[in-house]
Design a protein around this motif. Structure first.
Motif, PDB file in Angstrom:
ATOM      1  N   TYR A  91      24.965  44.728  58.493  1.00 46.98           N
ATOM      2  CA  TYR A  91      23.591  44.232  58.449  1.00 46.98           C
ATOM      3  C   TYR A  91      23.244  43.863  57.026  1.00 46.98           C
ATOM      4  O   TYR A  91      23.298  44.698  56.122  1.00 46.98           O
ATOM      5  CB  TYR A  91      22.618  45.293  58.974  1.00 46.98           C
ATOM      6  CG  TYR A  91      21.155  44.901  58.852  1.00 46.98           C
ATOM      7  CD1 TYR A  91      20.596  43.987  59.737  1.00 46.98           C
ATOM      8  CD2 TYR A  91      20.343  45.438  57.856  1.00 46.98           C
ATOM      9  CE1 TYR A  91      19.267  43.614  59.631  1.00 46.98           C
ATOM     10  CE2 TYR A  91      19.004  45.077  57.741  1.00 46.98           C
ATOM     11  CZ  TYR A  91      18.471  44.164  58.639  1.00 46.98           C
ATOM     12  OH  TYR A  91      17.155  43.787  58.529  1.00 46.98           O
ATOM     13  N   ARG A  92      22.929  42.602  56.827  1.00 52.94           N
ATOM     14  CA  ARG A  92      22.484  42.072  55.534  1.00 52.94           C
ATOM     15  C   ARG A  92      23.379  42.526  54.374  1.00 52.94           C
ATOM     16  O   ARG A  92      22.938  43.206  53.435  1.00 52.94           O
ATOM     17  CB  ARG A  92      21.020  42.438  55.278  1.00 52.94           C
ATOM     18  CG  ARG A  92      20.081  41.833  56.315  1.00 52.94           C
ATOM     19  CD  ARG A  92      18.674  41.653  55.815  1.00 52.94           C
ATOM     20  NE  ARG A  92      17.785  41.118  56.840  1.00 52.94           N
ATOM     21  CZ  ARG A  92      17.679  39.832  57.178  1.00 52.94           C
ATOM     22  NH1 ARG A  92      18.442  38.932  56.581  1.00 52.94           N
ATOM     23  NH2 ARG A  92      16.843  39.447  58.124  1.00 52.94           N
ATOM     24  N   GLU A  93      24.661  42.153  54.490  1.00 51.69           N
ATOM     25  CA  GLU A  93      25.659  42.333  53.432  1.00 51.69           C
ATOM     26  C   GLU A  93      26.045  43.790  53.196  1.00 51.69           C
ATOM     27  O   GLU A  93      26.656  44.105  52.186  1.00 51.69           O
ATOM     28  CB  GLU A  93      25.181  41.684  52.122  1.00 51.69           C
ATOM     29  CG  GLU A  93      24.880  40.199  52.258  1.00 51.69           C
ATOM     30  CD  GLU A  93      24.468  39.562  50.943  1.00 51.69           C
ATOM     31  OE1 GLU A  93      24.304  40.305  49.949  1.00 51.69           O
ATOM     32  OE2 GLU A  93      24.320  38.323  50.905  1.00 51.69           O
ATOM     33  N   SER A 329      21.877  36.222  60.551  1.00 47.34           N
ATOM     34  CA  SER A 329      22.260  34.979  59.876  1.00 47.34           C
ATOM     35  C   SER A 329      23.578  34.402  60.402  1.00 47.34           C
ATOM     36  O   SER A 329      23.960  33.301  60.027  1.00 47.34           O
ATOM     37  CB  SER A 329      22.367  35.213  58.361  1.00 47.34           C
ATOM     38  OG  SER A 329      23.461  36.062  58.059  1.00 47.34           O
ATOM     39  N   VAL A 330      24.297  35.147  61.254  1.00 49.62           N
ATOM     40  CA  VAL A 330      25.532  34.647  61.857  1.00 49.62           C
ATOM     41  C   VAL A 330      25.442  34.828  63.369  1.00 49.62           C
ATOM     42  O   VAL A 330      24.727  35.687  63.870  1.00 49.62           O
ATOM     43  CB  VAL A 330      26.778  35.386  61.309  1.00 49.62           C
ATOM     44  CG1 VAL A 330      27.008  35.044  59.848  1.00 49.62           C
ATOM     45  CG2 VAL A 330      26.655  36.893  61.499  1.00 49.62           C
ATOM     46  N   LYS A 331      26.193  34.003  64.106  1.00 46.49           N
ATOM     47  CA  LYS A 331      26.140  34.057  65.571  1.00 46.49           C
ATOM     48  C   LYS A 331      27.138  35.050  66.149  1.00 46.49           C
ATOM     49  O   LYS A 331      26.978  35.493  67.287  1.00 46.49           O
ATOM     50  CB  LYS A 331      26.398  32.666  66.157  1.00 46.49           C
ATOM     51  CG  LYS A 331      25.268  31.689  65.933  1.00 46.49           C
ATOM     52  CD  LYS A 331      25.530  30.368  66.646  1.00 46.49           C
ATOM     53  CE  LYS A 331      24.345  29.413  66.471  1.00 46.49           C
ATOM     54  NZ  LYS A 331      24.592  28.116  67.168  1.00 46.49           N
ATOM     55  N   VAL A 332      28.193  35.378  65.408  1.00 42.85           N
ATOM     56  CA  VAL A 332      29.180  36.317  65.930  1.00 42.85           C
ATOM     57  C   VAL A 332      28.506  37.648  66.239  1.00 42.85           C
ATOM     58  O   VAL A 332      27.633  38.109  65.507  1.00 42.85           O
ATOM     59  CB  VAL A 332      30.357  36.493  64.940  1.00 42.85           C
ATOM     60  CG1 VAL A 332      29.896  37.048  63.606  1.00 42.85           C
ATOM     61  CG2 VAL A 332      31.448  37.359  65.542  1.00 42.85           C
ATOM     62  N   GLY A 333      28.900  38.264  67.373  1.00 41.03           N
ATOM     63  CA  GLY A 333      28.282  39.512  67.779  1.00 41.03           C
ATOM     64  C   GLY A 333      29.099  40.737  67.430  1.00 41.03           C
ATOM     65  O   GLY A 333      28.562  41.805  67.155  1.00 41.03           O
ATOM     66  N   ALA A 378      33.802  30.264  62.816  1.00 41.03           N
ATOM     67  CA  ALA A 378      34.279  31.643  62.666  1.00 41.03           C
ATOM     68  C   ALA A 378      34.762  31.897  61.234  1.00 41.03           C
ATOM     69  O   ALA A 378      34.500  32.968  60.667  1.00 41.03           O
ATOM     70  CB  ALA A 378      35.396  31.916  63.664  1.00 41.03           C
ATOM     71  N   LYS A 379      35.440  30.945  60.633  1.00 34.96           N
ATOM     72  CA  LYS A 379      35.912  31.111  59.262  1.00 34.96           C
ATOM     73  C   LYS A 379      34.733  31.233  58.294  1.00 34.96           C
ATOM     74  O   LYS A 379      34.749  32.077  57.393  1.00 34.96           O
ATOM     75  CB  LYS A 379      36.819  29.936  58.876  1.00 34.96           C
ATOM     76  CG  LYS A 379      38.179  29.980  59.553  1.00 34.96           C
ATOM     77  CD  LYS A 379      38.930  28.667  59.456  1.00 34.96           C
ATOM     78  CE  LYS A 379      39.350  28.326  58.053  1.00 34.96           C
ATOM     79  NZ  LYS A 379      40.194  27.096  58.019  1.00 34.96           N
ATOM     80  N   ARG A 380      33.711  30.410  58.495  1.00 33.13           N
ATOM     81  CA  ARG A 380      32.521  30.504  57.629  1.00 33.13           C
ATOM     82  C   ARG A 380      31.871  31.877  57.775  1.00 33.13           C
ATOM     83  O   ARG A 380      31.504  32.510  56.783  1.00 33.13           O
ATOM     84  CB  ARG A 380      31.501  29.417  57.993  1.00 33.13           C
ATOM     85  CG  ARG A 380      31.857  28.011  57.578  1.00 33.13           C
ATOM     86  CD  ARG A 380      30.638  27.094  57.660  1.00 33.13           C
ATOM     87  NE  ARG A 380      30.027  27.097  58.988  1.00 33.13           N
ATOM     88  CZ  ARG A 380      30.389  26.283  59.986  1.00 33.13           C
ATOM     89  NH1 ARG A 380      31.375  25.413  59.807  1.00 33.13           N
ATOM     90  NH2 ARG A 380      29.767  26.328  61.147  1.00 33.13           N
ATOM     91  N   GLU A 381      31.737  32.328  59.018  1.00 34.35           N
ATOM     92  CA  GLU A 381      31.019  33.575  59.259  1.00 34.35           C
ATOM     93  C   GLU A 381      31.821  34.783  58.796  1.00 34.35           C
ATOM     94  O   GLU A 381      31.250  35.728  58.255  1.00 34.35           O
ATOM     95  CB  GLU A 381      30.647  33.676  60.740  1.00 34.35           C
ATOM     96  CG  GLU A 381      29.627  32.612  61.135  1.00 34.35           C
ATOM     97  CD  GLU A 381      29.037  32.785  62.525  1.00 34.35           C
ATOM     98  OE1 GLU A 381      28.058  32.082  62.834  1.00 34.35           O
ATOM     99  OE2 GLU A 381      29.540  33.641  63.284  1.00 34.35           O
ATOM    100  N   ILE A 382      33.143  34.772  58.965  1.00 35.41           N
ATOM    101  CA  ILE A 382      33.942  35.913  58.497  1.00 35.41           C
ATOM    102  C   ILE A 382      33.937  35.970  56.980  1.00 35.41           C
ATOM    103  O   ILE A 382      33.985  37.058  56.385  1.00 35.41           O
ATOM    104  CB  ILE A 382      35.385  35.858  59.055  1.00 35.41           C
ATOM    105  CG1 ILE A 382      35.973  37.271  59.158  1.00 35.41           C
ATOM    106  CG2 ILE A 382      36.296  34.988  58.203  1.00 35.41           C
ATOM    107  CD1 ILE A 382      35.326  38.135  60.184  1.00 35.41           C
ATOM    108  N   GLY A 383      33.833  34.808  56.343  1.00 36.96           N
ATOM    109  CA  GLY A 383      33.704  34.780  54.885  1.00 36.96           C
ATOM    110  C   GLY A 383      32.366  35.327  54.422  1.00 36.96           C
ATOM    111  O   GLY A 383      32.296  36.084  53.449  1.00 36.96           O
ATOM    112  N   LYS A 384      31.319  34.979  55.146  1.00 36.41           N
ATOM    113  CA  LYS A 384      29.980  35.469  54.800  1.00 36.41           C
ATOM    114  C   LYS A 384      29.908  36.985  54.961  1.00 36.41           C
ATOM    115  O   LYS A 384      29.318  37.691  54.135  1.00 36.41           O
ATOM    116  CB  LYS A 384      28.934  34.786  55.688  1.00 36.41           C
ATOM    117  CG  LYS A 384      27.507  35.239  55.427  1.00 36.41           C
ATOM    118  CD  LYS A 384      26.517  34.467  56.283  1.00 36.41           C
ATOM    119  CE  LYS A 384      25.095  34.972  56.082  1.00 36.41           C
ATOM    120  NZ  LYS A 384      24.615  34.832  54.703  1.00 36.41           N
ATOM    121  N   ILE A 385      30.526  37.499  56.029  1.00 41.22           N
ATOM    122  CA  ILE A 385      30.527  38.940  56.260  1.00 41.22           C
ATOM    123  C   ILE A 385      31.402  39.650  55.233  1.00 41.22           C
ATOM    124  O   ILE A 385      31.145  40.796  54.860  1.00 41.22           O
ATOM    125  CB  ILE A 385      31.010  39.241  57.701  1.00 41.22           C
ATOM    126  CG1 ILE A 385      30.019  38.655  58.709  1.00 41.22           C
ATOM    127  CG2 ILE A 385      31.177  40.734  57.938  1.00 41.22           C
ATOM    128  CD1 ILE A 385      30.532  38.628  60.133  1.00 41.22           C
TER     129      ILE A 385
END
Length: 500
Positions: A91-93, A329-333, A378-385
């Motif tokens: 949650y939030r980084e 901020s991401v769609k992955v659950g 998915a690559k963008r979101e896994i990077g953000k996480i």
């Protein structure tokens, strides 16, 4: 006329294969028809992509049912490993241990946010919403608005595709029963200090077991072994078979089943009994004479599921089995880490293989997106996480799972009731088993129990067990299936819409 078989089973998932295995062990003729040309196991299959193995949703082998555990050991005696259970919330980084550790949670949230959480909790207790009707209202009363927004809202809405203001409070009271903020803080402090709850302690949350058994190459091992045992006992498991029609001859009490094979050819079977784990909506539309409950079947709804698998070079070792993504901020659950399920899921022993899980409805934007677009997202979101750098991903694949979750809307129970009544009156010899076959959100072991009890009914030639009583919270005793009726009492919690 086609081939005659005593029992025809539609679907080679846990429920269907367990039914077939139980019947075959008793010397009965049984044929299983599976639509997938490659995999048995249904939602519990293990997919192989270039030697990398992964689950559809993750399947822990843990059950209170002695009958099911004995069956697992009988089918796969030498291939279980014990795995530590570890999951976290993102949650939030920030990452939070799940279940929460109080000191870690306070440090991650910061003093100001933690103070807001406590103030929000105090306000909720001082001014509760009277007679809460929604999930939002119920959780707000129990934990406060701030904690609701952090640890309940986003993930719930991702999974079920409904606003927390649309979901009934009844589901919240079932799903979070027995938990309050004080006990959560006490438990969290104990975990922060490394004090573990005693195994089997009275009132200990059953979902928080700290280890579980798992087939070393994934749950598909279980179902591949089961299919092989069915064949060794004289039964058949036929792949790439799609059932197009089921005709019931009431005068002869005989089923005729029409099938299309993967190569376009057709087959016809006759059977005394048909066991179906296919989604009810699809099954009922294939039956003739037309069921009077066809309308009810057409109203049943499902939630679908996409797994985007990212394979990359490891920068750090991840201990988690899965991580719940509460960040809006991401769609992955949820993110699965397949190496932590079993090191043998990774063929080179080096790469990191993560499964990003997206919950959707068939036909929506996620479902119809191109595979390459889903991989890039998915690559963008896994990077953000922060679990893997997008540049470290060297391969990927996408798996779509139709009808992963039956939806419990405000009218589903009445629809299922009418379907059951229709089948009982007009289509004897048709037995429904499993999650989609019964439109019941049950786990793998409970799907298996529906198969065991259905086979017992077929062997007895009468209904000795009410299979519809098999549910997620069932307690099973040493009496075996003979004590099933008294033992099976409650239903796995699934959100329902607020009643009008």
């Amino acid at each position: 006329m086609g081939q005659h078989v005593e029992t025809l089973v539609i679907g080679a998932g846990p429920a269907g294969l367990t039914t077939a295995y139980t019947l075959a062990k008793a010397g009965r003729g049984v044929t299983v028809l599976e639509m997938d040309p490659v995999y048995v196991g249904g939602i519990s299959r293990t997919v192989d992509y270039k030697g990398f193995k992964f689950d559809i949703g993750g399947h822990r082998f843990f059950s209170k049912s002695k009958e099911v555990v004995d069956l697992w050991n009988e089918i796969l005696p030498d291939d279980f490993i014990d795995r530590p259970r570890l999951s976290r919330i993102y949650y939030r980084e920030k990452f939070y241990a799940y279940p929460l550790k109080a000191f870690e949670a306070l440090a991650n949230l910061g003093v100001w946010t933690a103070a807001l959480c406590m103030a929000s909790f105090g306000l909720a207790k001082a001014r509760p919403i009277k007679d809460p009707t929604t999930f939002h209202q119920w959780v707000r009363n129990q934990f406060g608005e701030k904690l609701f927004s952090i640890f309940f809202k986003t993930y719930t809405e991702k999974v079920w595709g409904m606003s927390c203001d649309e979901i009934s409070a009844d589901w919240a009271s079932q799903r979070i029963k027995g938990l309050d903020l004080a006990s959560a803080i006490i438990d969290g402090v104990k975990r922060s200090l490394g004090v573990k709850a005693k195994a089997g302690a009275e009132g200990a949350p059953k979902t928080l077991i700290e280890s579980f058994r798992y087939p070393r190459k994934g749950p598909g091992m279980m179902w591949e072994a089961c299919a092989a045992k069915v064949a060794a006992l004289g039964g058949e498991v036929r792949m790439g078979r799609k059932v197009d029609g089921l005709h019931f001859d009431a005068a002869r009490r005989l089923w005729t089943v029409n099938v299309t094979c993967q190569d376009g050819s057709s087959e016809t079977y006759t059977a005394d009994d048909v066991v179906s784990s296919a989604p009810i909506r699809e099954l009922m539309s294939a039956i003739s004479p037309t069921p009077i409950s066809l309308f009810h079947a057409g109203e049943l709804m499902y939630r679908d599921f996409i797994t985007v698998v990212l394979i990359g070079t490891p920068q750090k070792e991840l201990p988690d089995n899965w991580i719940y993504i509460h960040d809006p901020s991401v769609k992955v659950g949820r993110v699965q880490n397949f190496r932590s399920w079993s090191p043998e899921m990774i063929p080179d022993g080096v790469s990191t293989c993560l499964g990003l899980e997206y919950f959707c409805f068939e036909g929506d934007g996620l479902w119809v997106a191109r595979d390459e677009d889903l991989v890039e997202q998915a690559k963008r979101e896994i990077g953000k996480i922060g679990l893997m750098a997008p540049g470290d991903v060297y391969d990927a694949c996408v798996v779509r799972q139709h009808k992963a979750y039956p939806v419990y809307d405000d009218s589903y129970a009445e629809h299922v009731k009418m379907i059951r009544l229709d089948l009982k009156m007009h289509f004897p010899g048709l037995h429904l088993v499993g999650r989609n076959g019964m439109h019941k959100y049950n786990n793998q072991d409970h799907a298996m129990m529906t198969g065991i009890l259905t086979a017992e009914n077929i062997l007895a030639g009468e209904t000795v067990h009410d299979v519809w009583e098999v549910n997620e919270d069932a307690e099973y005793g040493e009496a075996g299936v003979s004590g099933a009726r008294e033992a099976l009492s409650s239903e796995r919690a699934v959100p329902r819409k607020v009643a009008a």
